[in-house]
Design a protein around this motif. Structure first.
Motif, PDB file in Angstrom:
ATOM      1  N   ALA A 173       0.852  -1.341  -0.157  1.00 39.21           N
ATOM      2  CA  ALA A 173      -0.152  -0.236   0.063  1.00 39.21           C
ATOM      3  C   ALA A 173       0.715   1.322   0.042  1.00 39.21           C
ATOM      4  O   ALA A 173       1.977   1.158   0.555  1.00 39.21           O
ATOM      5  N   PRO A 174       0.418   2.391  -0.935  1.00 34.35           N
ATOM      6  CA  PRO A 174       1.196   3.689  -0.693  1.00 34.35           C
ATOM      7  C   PRO A 174       0.952   4.428   0.426  1.00 34.35           C
ATOM      8  O   PRO A 174      -0.230   4.135   1.174  1.00 34.35           O
ATOM      9  N   LEU A 225      -2.451   6.473   0.889  1.00 30.59           N
ATOM     10  CA  LEU A 225      -3.910   5.646   0.586  1.00 30.59           C
ATOM     11  C   LEU A 225      -5.052   6.350   1.033  1.00 30.59           C
ATOM     12  O   LEU A 225      -6.091   6.464   0.641  1.00 30.59           O
ATOM     13  N   LEU A 257      -6.972   8.838  -1.039  1.00 33.38           N
ATOM     14  CA  LEU A 257      -7.631   8.377  -2.003  1.00 33.38           C
ATOM     15  C   LEU A 257      -9.003   8.057  -1.539  1.00 33.38           C
ATOM     16  O   LEU A 257      -9.479   7.822  -0.433  1.00 33.38           O
ATOM     17  N   VAL A 305      -4.944   2.598  -7.447  1.00 31.49           N
ATOM     18  CA  VAL A 305      -3.291   2.949  -6.980  1.00 31.49           C
ATOM     19  C   VAL A 305      -2.463   2.527  -8.052  1.00 31.49           C
ATOM     20  O   VAL A 305      -1.775   3.418  -8.355  1.00 31.49           O
ATOM     21  N   ARG A 306      -2.703   1.472  -8.600  1.00 29.78           N
ATOM     22  CA  ARG A 306      -1.652   0.980  -9.803  1.00 29.78           C
ATOM     23  C   ARG A 306      -2.139  -0.201 -10.520  1.00 29.78           C
ATOM     24  O   ARG A 306      -3.080  -0.818 -10.134  1.00 29.78           O
ATOM     25  N   ARG A 366      -7.925   1.481  -3.788  1.00 30.19           N
ATOM     26  CA  ARG A 366      -8.463   1.743  -2.292  1.00 30.19           C
ATOM     27  C   ARG A 366      -9.799   1.385  -1.866  1.00 30.19           C
ATOM     28  O   ARG A 366     -10.745   1.447  -2.766  1.00 30.19           O
ATOM     29  N   MET A 425      -5.678  -1.151   0.902  1.00 35.40           N
ATOM     30  CA  MET A 425      -5.650  -1.543  -0.525  1.00 35.40           C
ATOM     31  C   MET A 425      -6.168  -2.956  -0.731  1.00 35.40           C
ATOM     32  O   MET A 425      -5.540  -3.795  -0.021  1.00 35.40           O
TER      33      MET A 425
END
Length: 372
Positions: free
Chosen positions: A19-20, A23, A26, A32-33, A53, A63
């Motif tokens: 997870a970034p 998060l 968002l 996310v990707r 998310r 995530m």
């Protein structure tokens, strides 16, 4: 001695699943990707992983990941999010990984509509901690997974019609998503939902299991561990385990369906529990009810097919029939389809053709039948 805190799965070492840090900034369903995968066994398709998310049962951002197979050369294909059987506790058991290694038991049925020109998605609907048994969580993750697929422009699914399908644990996730959609994702339009073999009352199932031997004990134990992961303060099941129970928790915490069934078949709660008092806890029973469709007041708005084995002892028929009747009284477009079958997975196979036919009719815009 092993800690009595919840035992979480070993994180997937692939950085795609990390997870970034932003998060929380968002919205649910935001991408996310994404990444494209080799087609492998699924020739003639484009396969993508989409990380997005979502929200856990405590309302916190998480995530999650979904895997989508898109038939080559088809523009704006109908999209079915198929919630597969994830009767497991390990990240290696999620469809994002197991779809490619044959662990996903119902993959053969899930991907059949690729031949109809449909796109098929299989979300990791138990979230990053693989919270098996956390039904409300699975519904939210399922809904957000579809929103993410529509929001990823490289997939070309933004204008696609959307339906949900699944059986057993996947039926539970699909049915919860249908019931939650009006309140949790009111902006998401569902053409139809097909859910079968729904474990609709976790409290009833837990009480029915008791402390004796049961062929499904391994999965019941896994569900208890999964719910503890999602509700660590309210459902401290590990505190109720003896040394043997804590050992069994350790060897199963990263394992999948086959391992759980095999090693659970020769064990029961009597052997693993230090006390029989857990079900005496009002908070524990409240968690089970919060994850039981039987007690959720929300009603689906999307046309919904529910199919159920009449003599299925694993998911009691009368409970599911009662939910369908309640939905009908509320005016929901429900088709309830009983099958005079006892064995749980046989009903899955028997009802799958009806499920795909039901969804195909919804994609064609035919009025949904009501049969209670």
């Amino acid at each position: 001695m092993t800690s009595a805190q919840p035992l979480y799965p070993t994180p997937n070492p692939d950085p795609f699943f990390a997870a970034p840090g932003n998060l929380a900034d968002l919205a649910p369903g935001d991408v996310v990707r994404t990444r494209r995968l080799d087609t492998g066994l699924y020739v003639g398709t484009t396969i993508w992983h989409v990380a997005f998310r979502s929200t856990n049962s405590a309302g916190n951002p998480i995530m999650a990941v979904t895997t989508v197979l898109i038939p080559a050369g088809v523009t704006n294909p109908p999209l079915v999010s198929y919630q597969a059987l994830i009767n497991s506790l390990g990240t290696k058991c999620n469809p994002s990984y197991s779809l490619l290694n044959e662990e996903t038991l119902d993959a053969w049925g899930a991907v059949l509509p690729l031949g109809r020109g449909w796109a098929i998605a299989l979300p990791d609907y138990l979230g990053p901690t693989v919270a098996y048994g956390a039904a409300r969580l699975s519904g939210m993750v399922t809904l957000d997974s579809v929103k993410a697929l529509q929001r990823a422009p490289e997939l070309g699914l933004g204008a696609s019609q959307v339906a949900l399908a699944g059986y057993s644990g996947g039926g539970m996730a699909s049915a919860w998503a249908a019931a939650l959609q009006p309140s949790y994702a009111p902006d998401l339009k569902l053409a139809g939902v097909a859910a079968g073999g729904i474990p609709a009352d976790l409290e009833e199932l837990a009480l029915g299991l008791g402390f004796g031997f049961h062929p499904g004990f391994g999965l019941a134990f896994a569900a208890a561990m999964g719910l503890e992961r999602e509700y660590p303060e309210r459902l401290p099941i590990s505190d109720q385990l003896n040394d043997t129970g804590l050992w069994f928790r350790e060897i199963t915490h990263d394992e999948c369906r086959r391992f759980l069934l095999l090693h659970g078949a020769v064990r029961n709660a009597e052997q693993l529990a230090a006390t029989k008092s857990l079900m005496d806890s009002p908070d524990a029973r409240a968690v089970l009810r919060e994850n039981s469709l039987r007690y959720f007041e929300g009603v689906p708005q999307a046309p919904t097919l529910i199919w159920q084995g009449v003599f299925d002892e694993l998911t009691p028929f009368e409970t599911v029939a009662g939910i369908a009747a309640r939905y009908c009284r509320a005016g929901a477009p429900i088709t309830f389809s009983p099958y005079p079958i006892a064995e749980h997975m046989t009903t899955a196979v028997a009802g799958l053709a009806e499920a795909w036919t039901f969804l195909e009719a919804r994609f064609r815009g035919e009025p949904a039948p009501t049969r209670c």
